[in-house]
Design an enzyme around this catalytic site. Structure first.
Site, PDB file in Angstrom:
ATOM      1  N   VAL A  65       0.810  -1.231   0.000  1.00  0.00           N
ATOM      2  CA  VAL A  65       0.000   0.000   0.000  1.00  0.00           C
ATOM      3  C   VAL A  65       0.841   1.279   0.000  1.00  0.00           C
ATOM      4  O   VAL A  65       0.308   2.365  -0.237  1.00  0.00           O
ATOM      5  CB  VAL A  65      -1.017   0.047   1.173  1.00  0.00           C
ATOM      6  CG1 VAL A  65      -2.003  -1.100   1.112  1.00  0.00           C
ATOM      7  CG2 VAL A  65      -0.315   0.113   2.520  1.00  0.00           C
ATOM      8  N   SER A 144      -6.702   4.563  15.506  1.00  0.00           N
ATOM      9  CA  SER A 144      -6.303   3.949  16.783  1.00  0.00           C
ATOM     10  C   SER A 144      -6.705   4.896  17.906  1.00  0.00           C
ATOM     11  O   SER A 144      -6.829   6.108  17.689  1.00  0.00           O
ATOM     12  CB  SER A 144      -4.781   3.752  16.794  1.00  0.00           C
ATOM     13  OG  SER A 144      -4.340   3.402  18.087  1.00  0.00           O
ATOM     14  N   TYR A 162       4.086   5.975  15.138  1.00  0.00           N
ATOM     15  CA  TYR A 162       2.756   5.345  15.133  1.00  0.00           C
ATOM     16  C   TYR A 162       1.654   6.352  15.501  1.00  0.00           C
ATOM     17  O   TYR A 162       0.705   6.544  14.722  1.00  0.00           O
ATOM     18  CB  TYR A 162       2.756   4.116  16.050  1.00  0.00           C
ATOM     19  CG  TYR A 162       1.532   3.256  15.904  1.00  0.00           C
ATOM     20  CD1 TYR A 162       1.404   2.332  14.872  1.00  0.00           C
ATOM     21  CD2 TYR A 162       0.468   3.372  16.800  1.00  0.00           C
ATOM     22  CE1 TYR A 162       0.261   1.545  14.739  1.00  0.00           C
ATOM     23  CE2 TYR A 162      -0.662   2.590  16.668  1.00  0.00           C
ATOM     24  CZ  TYR A 162      -0.764   1.673  15.636  1.00  0.00           C
ATOM     25  OH  TYR A 162      -1.905   0.907  15.503  1.00  0.00           O
ATOM     26  N   LYS A 166      -1.457   7.813  13.108  1.00  0.00           N
ATOM     27  CA  LYS A 166      -2.864   7.540  13.428  1.00  0.00           C
ATOM     28  C   LYS A 166      -3.635   8.847  13.652  1.00  0.00           C
ATOM     29  O   LYS A 166      -4.815   8.939  13.310  1.00  0.00           O
ATOM     30  CB  LYS A 166      -2.966   6.607  14.640  1.00  0.00           C
ATOM     31  CG  LYS A 166      -2.386   5.213  14.366  1.00  0.00           C
ATOM     32  CD  LYS A 166      -3.059   4.542  13.186  1.00  0.00           C
ATOM     33  CE  LYS A 166      -2.545   3.145  12.928  1.00  0.00           C
ATOM     34  NZ  LYS A 166      -3.189   2.492  11.778  1.00  0.00           N
TER      35      LYS A 166
HETATM   36  N1  LIG Z   1      -4.064  -4.620  17.156  1.00  0.00           N
HETATM   37  C1  LIG Z   1      -4.232  -3.469  17.764  1.00  0.00           C
HETATM   38  O1  LIG Z   1      -4.118  -3.371  18.998  1.00  0.00           O
HETATM   39  C2  LIG Z   1      -4.575  -2.232  16.991  1.00  0.00           C
HETATM   40  C3  LIG Z   1      -5.061  -1.133  17.698  1.00  0.00           C
HETATM   41  C4  LIG Z   1      -5.383   0.023  17.002  1.00  0.00           C
HETATM   42  C5  LIG Z   1      -5.225   0.077  15.641  1.00  0.00           C
HETATM   43  N2  LIG Z   1      -4.732  -1.001  14.975  1.00  0.00           N
HETATM   44  C6  LIG Z   1      -4.565  -0.866  13.528  1.00  0.00           C
HETATM   45  O2  LIG Z   1      -5.362  -1.818  12.878  1.00  0.00           O
HETATM   46  C7  LIG Z   1      -4.746  -2.193  11.643  1.00  0.00           C
HETATM   47  C8  LIG Z   1      -4.601  -3.703  11.596  1.00  0.00           C
HETATM   48  O3  LIG Z   1      -3.727  -4.083  12.651  1.00  0.00           O
HETATM   49  P1  LIG Z   1      -3.567  -5.591  13.135  1.00  0.00           P
HETATM   50  O4  LIG Z   1      -3.535  -5.532  14.589  1.00  0.00           O
HETATM   51  O5  LIG Z   1      -4.524  -6.445  12.422  1.00  0.00           O
HETATM   52  O6  LIG Z   1      -2.073  -5.878  12.638  1.00  0.00           O
HETATM   53  P2  LIG Z   1      -1.423  -7.154  11.936  1.00  0.00           P
HETATM   54  O7  LIG Z   1       0.043  -6.922  12.006  1.00  0.00           O
HETATM   55  O8  LIG Z   1      -1.994  -8.405  12.492  1.00  0.00           O
HETATM   56  O9  LIG Z   1      -1.921  -7.015  10.423  1.00  0.00           O
HETATM   57  C9  LIG Z   1      -1.475  -5.986   9.597  1.00  0.00           C
HETATM   58  C10 LIG Z   1      -1.355  -6.502   8.182  1.00  0.00           C
HETATM   59  O10 LIG Z   1      -0.916  -5.427   7.338  1.00  0.00           O
HETATM   60  C11 LIG Z   1      -0.011  -5.952   6.399  1.00  0.00           C
HETATM   61  N3  LIG Z   1       0.878  -4.926   5.870  1.00  0.00           N
HETATM   62  C12 LIG Z   1       1.917  -4.337   6.504  1.00  0.00           C
HETATM   63  N4  LIG Z   1       2.526  -3.485   5.674  1.00  0.00           N
HETATM   64  C13 LIG Z   1       1.861  -3.519   4.504  1.00  0.00           C
HETATM   65  C14 LIG Z   1       2.034  -2.859   3.261  1.00  0.00           C
HETATM   66  N5  LIG Z   1       3.023  -1.985   3.067  1.00  0.00           N
HETATM   67  N6  LIG Z   1       1.177  -3.131   2.260  1.00  0.00           N
HETATM   68  C15 LIG Z   1       0.166  -4.045   2.448  1.00  0.00           C
HETATM   69  N7  LIG Z   1      -0.045  -4.705   3.603  1.00  0.00           N
HETATM   70  C16 LIG Z   1       0.807  -4.438   4.610  1.00  0.00           C
HETATM   71  C17 LIG Z   1       0.770  -7.006   7.175  1.00  0.00           C
HETATM   72  O11 LIG Z   1       1.433  -7.918   6.299  1.00  0.00           O
HETATM   73  C18 LIG Z   1      -0.314  -7.628   8.036  1.00  0.00           C
HETATM   74  O12 LIG Z   1      -0.882  -8.758   7.405  1.00  0.00           O
HETATM   75  C19 LIG Z   1      -3.414  -1.445  11.600  1.00  0.00           C
HETATM   76  O13 LIG Z   1      -3.571  -0.275  10.843  1.00  0.00           O
HETATM   77  C20 LIG Z   1      -3.163  -1.122  13.044  1.00  0.00           C
HETATM   78  O14 LIG Z   1      -2.335   0.003  13.182  1.00  0.00           O
HETATM   79  C21 LIG Z   1      -4.425  -2.164  15.611  1.00  0.00           C
END
Ligand SMILES: NC(=O)c1ccc[n+]([C@@H]2O[C@H](COP(=O)([O-])OP(=O)(O)OC[C@H]3O[C@@H](n4cnc5c(N)ncnc54)[C@H](O)[C@@H]3O)[C@@H](O)[C@H]2O)c1
Length: 257
Positions: A65, A144, A162, A166
């Site tokens: 992305v 987030s 981060y 966000k």
């Molecule tokens: N888990 C949490 O606590 C949490 C809290 C708030 C926000 N978020 C946000 O939610 C979203 C999903 O997080 P998650 O917890 O599922 O994380 P995760 O690491 O399990 O999944 C993230 C996915 O994004 C993919 N990715 C990374 N870089 C990429 C790129 N350049 N192009 C395409 N894909 C790419 C990774 O390969 C991975 O499969 C993120 O934006 C994260 O910041 C997560």
């Protein structure tokens, strides 16, 4: 009974893991045809296969992305293979915790910004080009709690990209929502609290940090991916037809404090 996303075509970036994986399954259960995209095809394919095995409809796409050509191609492939795009979920995201150790602060900052912020903008831009032609669409960004409030003391040194990204996604959501409202395109974000996915696994493996994180949420626990997916489903669906520009905390009370 018709599913809540019956007839919709949804593209979920970062669909190969964590929240994206949970949303791909839930959206397909509710009748959407889902394009699951991720950096590596095999990662996206394994989630798409699991959705199909559960009786859903999904395809896998690969792309980065943070790369403009990949974003344009992934949206074009969604349209050509599934027949359009009604919902875009920008879930691809990274944390500096997983940056290669040899990178300095600037390279790490640029990487996190290019994936979390620029990636969200570029995927949205190409999806919106198509959504404008049909006068409808729903974009759900993964912001987030850390886009709404700063990290609790002792977690960040203040230069952690981060929260910077966000916070940018929160503001991008507001700005895009106003510009696109008259074209029938809704833009919202979710602001999850800490949720059990691979993104937070190194934090949770540290028992003291795990307890601290739990105690920061008034509910005394972290979230489950399904709890975030449920909120994404609502925002993506027509049930949220009068909701745009909202950054919705799904955080066990974290940001109410
Ligand atoms: N888990 C949490 O606590 C949490 C809290 C708030 C926000 N978020 C946000 O939610 C979203 C999903 O997080 P998650 O917890 O599922 O994380 P995760 O690491 O399990 O999944 C993230 C996915 O994004 C993919 N990715 C990374 N870089 C990429 C790129 N350049 N192009 C395409 N894909 C790419 C990774 O390969 C991975 O499969 C993120 O934006 C994260 O910041 C997560």
């Amino acid at each position: 009974m018709a599913g809540r996303l019956e007839g919709k075509i949804a593209h979920i970036t970062g669909g190969g893991s964590g929240l994206g994986d949970a949303m791909a399954h839930l959206f397909a259960q509710e009748g959407a045809r889902v394009a699951v995209s991720d950096l590596k095809l095999e990662v996206a394919q394994s989630v798409a296969d699991s959705v199909v095995a559960a009786g859903g409809d999904a395809i896998a796409l690969a792309g980065d992305v943070s790369k403009r050509d990949d974003c344009e191609r992934m949206i074009a492939d969604t349209i050509s293979k599934l027949g359009g795009i009604d919902v875009l979920v920008n879930s691809a995201g990274v944390t500096p915790r997983y940056a290669p150790k040899e990178w300095d602060f600037e390279k790490t900052w640029d990487w996190v910004v290019s994936v979390n912020l620029k990636g969200t903008m570029m995927m949205s831009r190409f999806a919106v080009d198509h959504m404008k032609t049909q006068n409808s669409g729903s974009i759900v960004n993964m912001a987030s709690i850390i886009g709404l409030v700063g990290y609790a003391q002792g977690i960040s040194d203040g230069f952690n990209p981060y929260p910077h990204t966000k916070g940018g996604v929160v503001q991008m959501t507001r700005d895009m929502s106003i510009a696109l409202a008259k074209q029938g395109i809704r833009v919202n974000s979710l602001c999850p609290g800490f949720t059990y996915t691979p993104l937070v696994s190194t934090l949770v493996e540290d028992a003291d940090m795990h307890e601290r994180l739990k105690s920061l949420h008034p509910m005394g626990r972290l979230g489950e991916p399904k709890e975030i997916a449920n909120a994404a489903l609502f925002l993506a669906s027509d049930e949220a037809s009068f909701i745009t520009g909202v950054n919705l905390p799904v955080d066990g009370g974290y940001t109410a404090q």
